[in-house]
Design a protein around this motif. Sequence first.
Motif, PDB file in Angstrom:
ATOM      1  N   THR A 128      -7.144   2.769   6.627  1.00 22.85           N
ATOM      2  CA  THR A 128      -6.698   1.418   6.275  1.00 22.85           C
ATOM      3  C   THR A 128      -7.699   0.737   5.353  1.00 22.85           C
ATOM      4  OG1 THR A 128      -5.538   1.231   8.394  1.00 22.85           O
ATOM      5  CG2 THR A 128      -5.984  -0.811   7.203  1.00 22.85           C
TER       6      THR A 128
ATOM      7  N   THR B 265      -7.503   2.266   1.932  1.00 23.31           N
ATOM      8  CA  THR B 265      -6.268   1.854   1.251  1.00 23.31           C
ATOM      9  C   THR B 265      -6.403   0.452   0.685  1.00 23.31           C
ATOM     10  OG1 THR B 265      -4.927   3.266   2.695  1.00 23.31           O
ATOM     11  CG2 THR B 265      -3.789   1.449   1.572  1.00 23.31           C
TER      12      THR B 265
ATOM     13  N   LEU C 175      -6.270  -0.827  -3.308  1.00 23.56           N
ATOM     14  CA  LEU C 175      -4.944  -1.416  -3.523  1.00 23.56           C
ATOM     15  C   LEU C 175      -4.893  -2.127  -4.875  1.00 23.56           C
ATOM     16  CD1 LEU C 175      -2.253  -1.827  -1.957  1.00 23.56           C
ATOM     17  CD2 LEU C 175      -3.143  -4.072  -1.272  1.00 23.56           C
TER      18      LEU C 175
ATOM     19  N   ALA D   7       0.133  -3.771   0.859  1.00 25.92           N
ATOM     20  CA  ALA D   7       0.100  -2.791   1.945  1.00 25.92           C
ATOM     21  C   ALA D   7       0.409  -3.553   3.230  1.00 25.92           C
ATOM     22  CB  ALA D   7      -1.256  -2.111   2.034  1.00 25.92           C
TER      23      ALA D   7
ATOM     24  N   ASP E 138       2.716   7.310   4.415  1.00 22.85           N
ATOM     25  CA  ASP E 138       2.299   6.299   5.386  1.00 22.85           C
ATOM     26  C   ASP E 138       1.569   6.971   6.545  1.00 22.85           C
ATOM     27  OD1 ASP E 138       3.504   4.324   3.819  1.00 22.85           O
ATOM     28  OD2 ASP E 138       5.450   4.649   4.788  1.00 22.85           O
TER      29      ASP E 138
ATOM     30  N   ARG F 283       1.277   2.225   3.115  1.00 18.66           N
ATOM     31  CA  ARG F 283       0.265   2.159   2.052  1.00 18.66           C
ATOM     32  C   ARG F 283       0.721   1.358   0.848  1.00 18.66           C
ATOM     33  NH1 ARG F 283      -3.661   6.778   2.487  1.00 18.66           N
ATOM     34  NH2 ARG F 283      -3.048   8.010   4.297  1.00 18.66           N
ATOM     35  N   ARG F 284       2.015   1.375   0.539  1.00 14.10           N
ATOM     36  CA  ARG F 284       2.525   0.621  -0.604  1.00 14.10           C
ATOM     37  C   ARG F 284       3.861  -0.001  -0.227  1.00 14.10           C
ATOM     38  NH1 ARG F 284      -1.863   1.743  -1.929  1.00 14.10           N
ATOM     39  NH2 ARG F 284      -2.663   2.640  -3.885  1.00 14.10           N
TER      40      ARG F 284
END
Length: 813
Positions: A396, A399, A403, A409, A450, A465-466
């Motif tokens: 996390t 990520t 980002l 996210a 994910d 993630r997105r």
Amino acid sequence: MTQPDVKFRPSALERELQALEAGMYNTPEVTRAQLRALLTRAQDGRDLRAQATAHLLLGGCTLYTGQLPEVKRELDLALDLARALRDHPLTARCLNGLGLYHDRVAEYDRALQAFLDSLKLTQSAGDDVGSFRALNNLSALYTTTGQLTQAQTFHACAQQLTQVLRDPIMLASLITHQILIADRQEDPQAVLDLACQHLPLIREVGPPRWAGTVQECVSRARLRQGRADSALGVALAELRAARHRQDDEGVSRLASAAARALLALDDLEGAEPLLRESLDLSRALGSRPVEMLALEGLAQMHERAGHFREALACARAHHALERAVHEHEVDARSQLLTAEIRMELLNRDTEIERLRNVELAQANRRLREAQHDLLRRATHDQLTGVSNRAHFQQVTAETLRELPGHEHAALIFIDLDRFKDVNDTLGHLAGDTLLQQVACRLQSVVRGSDLVGRVGGDEFTVLLRRVSARGDATLVAQKLADALSDPFDLDGHPVTVTASIGCAVAPDDGLDAEALQQHADMAMYRVKRSGGNQVLHFDAAMGEPSERQQLERDLGTALSGHELRLHYQGRYSLRTSQLVGFEALLRWQHPTRGLIPPATFIPLAEETRLILPIGEWVLREACRQAAEWRCADRNLCVSVNVSALQFDLPHFVEIVRAALADSGLPARHLILEITESLVTRDLERARQHIGRLKALGVQIAMDDFGTGYSSLSMLESLPFDELKVDRSFTRHLNTERQPRVAAMLSAMIQLAQTLDMTVTVEGIEDACQHDLLRALGCDHAQGFLLARPLPPEEAAALIPAAALSPGASPAPS
């Protein structure tokens, strides 16, 4: 090649000490005083082996009375002496004792290494008694970390030795550990059967602590069988015994056990004081496993009492502590697998010499497979196969760092409603099966990019993630809820569960992993409080940020907003009254709150790790200011405090080097102040950093001296240039404690000066303190009497107007 043991004939004093070993187990609080007297005699007679034996037995006494910090101090002293004497059996016993200490404070990696080193020494020497101790404690360590198959393997090895040695104490210890294994397996009947059969022997030959451990397991077993009244009676009876023998660790454990029985009886008022006592004692002792039990009990108590804010605070504290302990467990499990390999190598030394290429290739393949399995264990939950807490948080964080600015996210927090009912009605095996099926359904909904994680118990998290928009996270969360709505088949029993689900989206709801999870957790908890079986997105309206949260937000922009300032407090020679340098002190000029005290925002900066960029700025600014004042030409030094998080950075020395290079300040005019607690976090790293800093020419000061428990050993082992005595001593120079404090200060000053250190005393506020410290021979002083912390433009006025001396060396500091 291993050197043979040096053989010794026990002295008369050693024989007296050995005669007290039984008392270490049975009456440690009484035996400790006798051991202290014999230790003094050993020191007076320069009998090093007797000293080592005395420290070893004192470590055992403090272990069995629950005084954990004292345990390590005594055993470290014993180990140093045993190694210096090349006494391998005594060294093995010291290592075994240190392993028990590290196990108690959840430092499982260090415990494992100590037990393995002890086992290697005892097996090499043919010491069956020492080998039993190490094997038995390795079994307990595997039990603590949940590796029950391996625990039983080591337990079986230890049991074979007890059949050969036929020692009642060893049998009692073995059975105690067997009961702990059964307790960890949640097999209440096995616990009760073993206790019924063997508790009389354990009480007869073992220390009272062993009986307390067994009775704690018995109380838990009866509670699992629904016999709360009986569980309470057992826990309270043993709690009274632990109080009587002043066993703080035993009291902390049994108070928690009694409180859980009271919670089962719905006696919240009776449970609360016991839980708080358990929490306070466990924190004082550093026993993190017991602290987790107490926090978990308090969270349950507050939730059932309707105090949801307090329940959430306790639950969060429990989760944070669980995460910290889990990090130790991951490292421990890594070494547990290595332990099996090392044991195999230890037992098959001759066979290894006969291995051929094919066998060696097979061994290498097994090792690679083991390493692959170890990596998976370190990053995945063993029950469900999804990501574990530590790995989920790491991914996390990565990520969020990567980002892109236009993307989002999302983090989804899922808590199963009434999961406990499944465990209570169908058993824990059914509960485990349910968790496995839940994990499979969650993974079937999300994309391959994910991540699904299990963060504890019946709590799962999902990282998207997105996501293109905030509403997408809510849609996915609803799909997850729908996937869980169909009945689960648990060995022919159809079970329907619901879930409380909270969502948070970055960057709107948080810029870092901890904030994002906290907000998703807050939304989930709001659903849980309203009955569950809903999806809710975090909204700022769920609660205005607390003053602390607001302060944390403001601190995040204080550095870029140029709100941080450095003030400088002068340091003066007590012999000449001349200025010898400055200490740089951080201040925060808040745009609306005004000047915020360091005691308010420094701990916050530590907790949020903002201290790293702030600390680097402080270092650079102090060096720049010192260079601007031409401190090198005026024989002045500037002191900068270093936080533990800064010092832990692998590249910390490079940060210091860059600050000196950019400012042009000669390294010998910079003093870095570090605390003893900072050094003891990782003594080896401290030695490396201090050695490289000294090579640069930087001076090192031990700050807050006198407030730790091993300051003298730190002074001896590390090359400090300066000793800063804490102001807590200074303020007593005007009270009735003045004679004792003055004597202590005199001893500190003489000791430091003998070790070529300069002594600075802080907190000088009146002439009486000043004159007394000068008479005691103190070198330097700081305090309001001499100079208050001042902004740079005012501090510059303290610098003497005398002519500069470019070739001069700096004043002692």
